[in-house]
Scaffold this motif. Structure first.
Motif, PDB file in Angstrom:
ATOM      1  N   ILE A 287     -15.952 -51.336  86.314  1.00  0.00           N
ATOM      2  CA  ILE A 287     -15.657 -50.033  85.966  1.00  0.00           C
ATOM      3  C   ILE A 287     -14.642 -49.656  85.041  1.00  0.00           C
ATOM      4  CG2 ILE A 287     -14.907 -47.798  86.808  1.00  0.00           C
ATOM      5  CD1 ILE A 287     -16.825 -48.488  89.707  1.00  0.00           C
ATOM      6  N   ASN A 288     -13.543 -50.454  85.216  1.00  0.00           N
ATOM      7  CA  ASN A 288     -12.273 -50.783  84.998  1.00  0.00           C
ATOM      8  C   ASN A 288     -12.526 -50.909  82.932  1.00  0.00           C
ATOM      9  OD1 ASN A 288     -10.302 -49.722  86.510  1.00  0.00           O
ATOM     10  ND2 ASN A 288      -9.908 -51.597  87.413  1.00  0.00           N
ATOM     11  N   ARG A 289     -13.280 -51.928  83.134  1.00  0.00           N
ATOM     12  CA  ARG A 289     -13.207 -52.667  82.138  1.00  0.00           C
ATOM     13  C   ARG A 289     -14.389 -51.497  80.821  1.00  0.00           C
ATOM     14  NH1 ARG A 289     -16.843 -57.885  82.519  1.00  0.00           N
ATOM     15  NH2 ARG A 289     -16.228 -58.075  80.239  1.00  0.00           N
ATOM     16  N   THR A 290     -15.470 -50.739  82.112  1.00  0.00           N
ATOM     17  CA  THR A 290     -16.040 -49.800  81.059  1.00  0.00           C
ATOM     18  C   THR A 290     -15.001 -48.404  80.186  1.00  0.00           C
ATOM     19  OG1 THR A 290     -17.593 -50.028  82.595  1.00  0.00           O
ATOM     20  CG2 THR A 290     -18.273 -47.727  81.084  1.00  0.00           C
ATOM     21  N   PHE A 291     -14.104 -48.363  81.203  1.00  0.00           N
ATOM     22  CA  PHE A 291     -12.851 -47.768  81.032  1.00  0.00           C
ATOM     23  C   PHE A 291     -12.208 -47.692  80.028  1.00  0.00           C
ATOM     24  CE2 PHE A 291     -15.020 -45.123  84.661  1.00  0.00           C
ATOM     25  CZ  PHE A 291     -14.763 -43.297  84.842  1.00  0.00           C
ATOM     26  N   GLY A 292     -12.307 -48.836  80.238  1.00  0.00           N
ATOM     27  CA  GLY A 292     -11.198 -49.055  79.085  1.00  0.00           C
ATOM     28  C   GLY A 292     -11.707 -49.948  77.837  1.00  0.00           C
ATOM     29  N   GLY A 293     -13.153 -49.496  77.277  1.00  0.00           N
ATOM     30  CA  GLY A 293     -13.714 -49.936  76.135  1.00  0.00           C
ATOM     31  C   GLY A 293     -13.805 -51.146  75.363  1.00  0.00           C
ATOM     32  N   GLU A 294     -13.273 -51.701  76.635  1.00  0.00           N
ATOM     33  CA  GLU A 294     -14.374 -52.856  76.378  1.00  0.00           C
ATOM     34  C   GLU A 294     -15.601 -53.892  76.247  1.00  0.00           C
ATOM     35  OE1 GLU A 294     -12.994 -56.363  78.956  1.00  0.00           O
ATOM     36  OE2 GLU A 294     -11.652 -55.512  79.919  1.00  0.00           O
ATOM     37  N   HIS A 295     -16.062 -54.358  74.956  1.00  0.00           N
ATOM     38  CA  HIS A 295     -17.430 -54.666  74.499  1.00  0.00           C
ATOM     39  C   HIS A 295     -18.238 -55.592  75.802  1.00  0.00           C
ATOM     40  CE1 HIS A 295     -17.024 -54.786  70.120  1.00  0.00           C
ATOM     41  NE2 HIS A 295     -15.705 -53.160  70.459  1.00  0.00           N
ATOM     42  N   ILE A 296     -18.589 -54.410  76.810  1.00  0.00           N
ATOM     43  CA  ILE A 296     -19.296 -55.168  78.248  1.00  0.00           C
ATOM     44  C   ILE A 296     -21.130 -54.769  77.757  1.00  0.00           C
ATOM     45  CG2 ILE A 296     -17.008 -54.791  79.242  1.00  0.00           C
ATOM     46  CD1 ILE A 296     -19.352 -52.206  81.046  1.00  0.00           C
ATOM     47  N   ASN A 297     -20.973 -54.653  76.613  1.00  0.00           N
ATOM     48  CA  ASN A 297     -23.020 -53.554  75.975  1.00  0.00           C
ATOM     49  C   ASN A 297     -22.915 -55.483  75.318  1.00  0.00           C
ATOM     50  OD1 ASN A 297     -25.285 -53.642  75.106  1.00  0.00           O
ATOM     51  ND2 ASN A 297     -25.269 -51.791  74.108  1.00  0.00           N
ATOM     52  N   SER A 298     -23.608 -56.466  76.001  1.00  0.00           N
ATOM     53  CA  SER A 298     -23.500 -57.777  75.642  1.00  0.00           C
ATOM     54  C   SER A 298     -24.732 -57.516  74.032  1.00  0.00           C
ATOM     55  CB  SER A 298     -24.051 -58.506  76.471  1.00  0.00           C
ATOM     56  OG  SER A 298     -25.406 -58.792  77.286  1.00  0.00           O
ATOM     57  N   THR A 299     -26.203 -56.994  74.281  1.00  0.00           N
ATOM     58  CA  THR A 299     -26.738 -56.764  73.258  1.00  0.00           C
ATOM     59  C   THR A 299     -26.898 -56.843  72.359  1.00  0.00           C
ATOM     60  OG1 THR A 299     -28.329 -56.348  75.631  1.00  0.00           O
ATOM     61  CG2 THR A 299     -29.062 -55.809  73.197  1.00  0.00           C
ATOM     62  N   GLU A 300     -25.169 -55.074  72.447  1.00  0.00           N
ATOM     63  CA  GLU A 300     -25.284 -54.630  71.101  1.00  0.00           C
ATOM     64  C   GLU A 300     -23.672 -55.070  70.461  1.00  0.00           C
ATOM     65  OE1 GLU A 300     -26.054 -50.373  71.131  1.00  0.00           O
ATOM     66  OE2 GLU A 300     -27.981 -50.874  71.745  1.00  0.00           O
ATOM     67  N   ASN A 301     -22.836 -55.553  71.240  1.00  0.00           N
ATOM     68  CA  ASN A 301     -22.075 -56.019  71.474  1.00  0.00           C
ATOM     69  C   ASN A 301     -20.660 -54.953  70.474  1.00  0.00           C
ATOM     70  OD1 ASN A 301     -19.356 -57.857  71.543  1.00  0.00           O
ATOM     71  ND2 ASN A 301     -19.590 -58.326  68.844  1.00  0.00           N
ATOM     72  N   ARG A 302     -21.018 -54.255  71.980  1.00  0.00           N
ATOM     73  CA  ARG A 302     -20.059 -52.793  71.957  1.00  0.00           C
ATOM     74  C   ARG A 302     -19.671 -52.783  73.787  1.00  0.00           C
ATOM     75  NH1 ARG A 302     -22.930 -47.554  71.272  1.00  0.00           N
ATOM     76  NH2 ARG A 302     -25.030 -48.607  71.733  1.00  0.00           N
ATOM     77  N   SER A 303     -18.994 -51.373  73.292  1.00  0.00           N
ATOM     78  CA  SER A 303     -18.587 -50.712  74.374  1.00  0.00           C
ATOM     79  C   SER A 303     -19.496 -49.435  75.295  1.00  0.00           C
ATOM     80  CB  SER A 303     -17.263 -49.505  74.065  1.00  0.00           C
ATOM     81  OG  SER A 303     -16.050 -50.319  73.440  1.00  0.00           O
ATOM     82  N   VAL A 304     -19.676 -49.104  76.047  1.00  0.00           N
ATOM     83  CA  VAL A 304     -20.799 -48.400  76.703  1.00  0.00           C
ATOM     84  C   VAL A 304     -19.378 -47.245  77.018  1.00  0.00           C
ATOM     85  CG1 VAL A 304     -22.367 -50.317  78.016  1.00  0.00           C
ATOM     86  CG2 VAL A 304     -20.454 -49.789  78.845  1.00  0.00           C
ATOM     87  N   LEU A 305     -20.075 -46.035  76.742  1.00  0.00           N
ATOM     88  CA  LEU A 305     -18.023 -45.256  77.017  1.00  0.00           C
ATOM     89  C   LEU A 305     -19.035 -44.178  77.182  1.00  0.00           C
ATOM     90  CD1 LEU A 305     -16.554 -45.757  73.790  1.00  0.00           C
ATOM     91  CD2 LEU A 305     -16.208 -46.556  76.197  1.00  0.00           C
ATOM     92  N   HIS A 306     -20.341 -44.249  78.112  1.00  0.00           N
ATOM     93  CA  HIS A 306     -20.836 -42.606  78.360  1.00  0.00           C
ATOM     94  C   HIS A 306     -20.414 -41.829  79.364  1.00  0.00           C
ATOM     95  CE1 HIS A 306     -23.709 -46.203  79.083  1.00  0.00           C
ATOM     96  NE2 HIS A 306     -24.635 -45.477  78.088  1.00  0.00           N
ATOM     97  N   VAL A 307     -19.290 -42.570  79.751  1.00  0.00           N
ATOM     98  CA  VAL A 307     -18.020 -41.984  80.728  1.00  0.00           C
ATOM     99  C   VAL A 307     -16.994 -40.568  79.482  1.00  0.00           C
ATOM    100  CG1 VAL A 307     -17.473 -43.279  82.097  1.00  0.00           C
ATOM    101  CG2 VAL A 307     -16.392 -43.688  80.242  1.00  0.00           C
ATOM    102  N   ALA A 308     -17.141 -41.438  77.974  1.00  0.00           N
ATOM    103  CA  ALA A 308     -16.907 -40.243  77.111  1.00  0.00           C
ATOM    104  C   ALA A 308     -17.614 -39.501  77.324  1.00  0.00           C
ATOM    105  CB  ALA A 308     -16.526 -40.597  75.989  1.00  0.00           C
ATOM    106  N   LEU A 309     -18.692 -39.114  77.240  1.00  0.00           N
ATOM    107  CA  LEU A 309     -19.087 -38.137  77.355  1.00  0.00           C
ATOM    108  C   LEU A 309     -18.867 -36.781  78.442  1.00  0.00           C
ATOM    109  CD1 LEU A 309     -22.899 -38.826  76.860  1.00  0.00           C
ATOM    110  CD2 LEU A 309     -22.061 -38.248  75.355  1.00  0.00           C
ATOM    111  N   HIS A 310     -18.123 -37.145  79.400  1.00  0.00           N
ATOM    112  CA  HIS A 310     -18.111 -36.213  80.692  1.00  0.00           C
ATOM    113  C   HIS A 310     -16.319 -36.024  80.439  1.00  0.00           C
ATOM    114  CE1 HIS A 310     -22.463 -36.637  81.854  1.00  0.00           C
ATOM    115  NE2 HIS A 310     -21.753 -37.734  81.507  1.00  0.00           N
ATOM    116  N   THR A 311     -15.552 -36.675  79.640  1.00  0.00           N
ATOM    117  CA  THR A 311     -14.006 -36.380  79.459  1.00  0.00           C
ATOM    118  C   THR A 311     -13.815 -34.710  78.872  1.00  0.00           C
ATOM    119  OG1 THR A 311     -14.063 -37.665  77.582  1.00  0.00           O
ATOM    120  CG2 THR A 311     -13.779 -38.930  79.780  1.00  0.00           C
ATOM    121  N   PRO A 312     -12.200 -34.547  79.403  1.00  0.00           N
ATOM    122  CA  PRO A 312     -12.396 -33.643  79.130  1.00  0.00           C
ATOM    123  C   PRO A 312     -11.399 -34.059  77.845  1.00  0.00           C
ATOM    124  CG  PRO A 312     -10.780 -33.983  80.409  1.00  0.00           C
ATOM    125  CD  PRO A 312     -11.798 -34.902  80.708  1.00  0.00           C
TER     126      PRO A 312
END
Length: 66
Positions: A10-35
């Motif tokens: 969870i911390n890695r996701t919210f931290g913007g780390e490149h955890i999408n190994s297929t596309e070598n990028r961040s998974v930032l779905h959380v950004a859709l729900h932030t103020p």
């Protein structure tokens, strides 16, 4: 929960780390729900303003269709 290292993931996701190994990028779905004034960094850039720009465009299009 501890065995799966959920908290770390969870911390890695919210931290913007490149955890999408297929596309070598961040998974930032959380950004859709932030103020609008939130900060979520990915590759040194706050992605929240870009996300909200797209959300606003989608809202305008949806309202024009209705």
């Amino acid at each position: 929960m501890q065995a799966a290292s959920l908290k770390e993931k969870i911390n890695r996701t919210f931290g913007g780390e490149h955890i999408n190994s297929t596309e070598n990028r961040s998974v930032l779905h959380v950004a859709l729900h932030t103020p609008r004034d939130a900060v979520i960094q990915s590759d040194g850039k706050n992605v929240v303003p870009d996300v909200w720009e797209v959300v606003d465009k989608i809202q305008k299009i949806s309202e024009s269709i209705r």
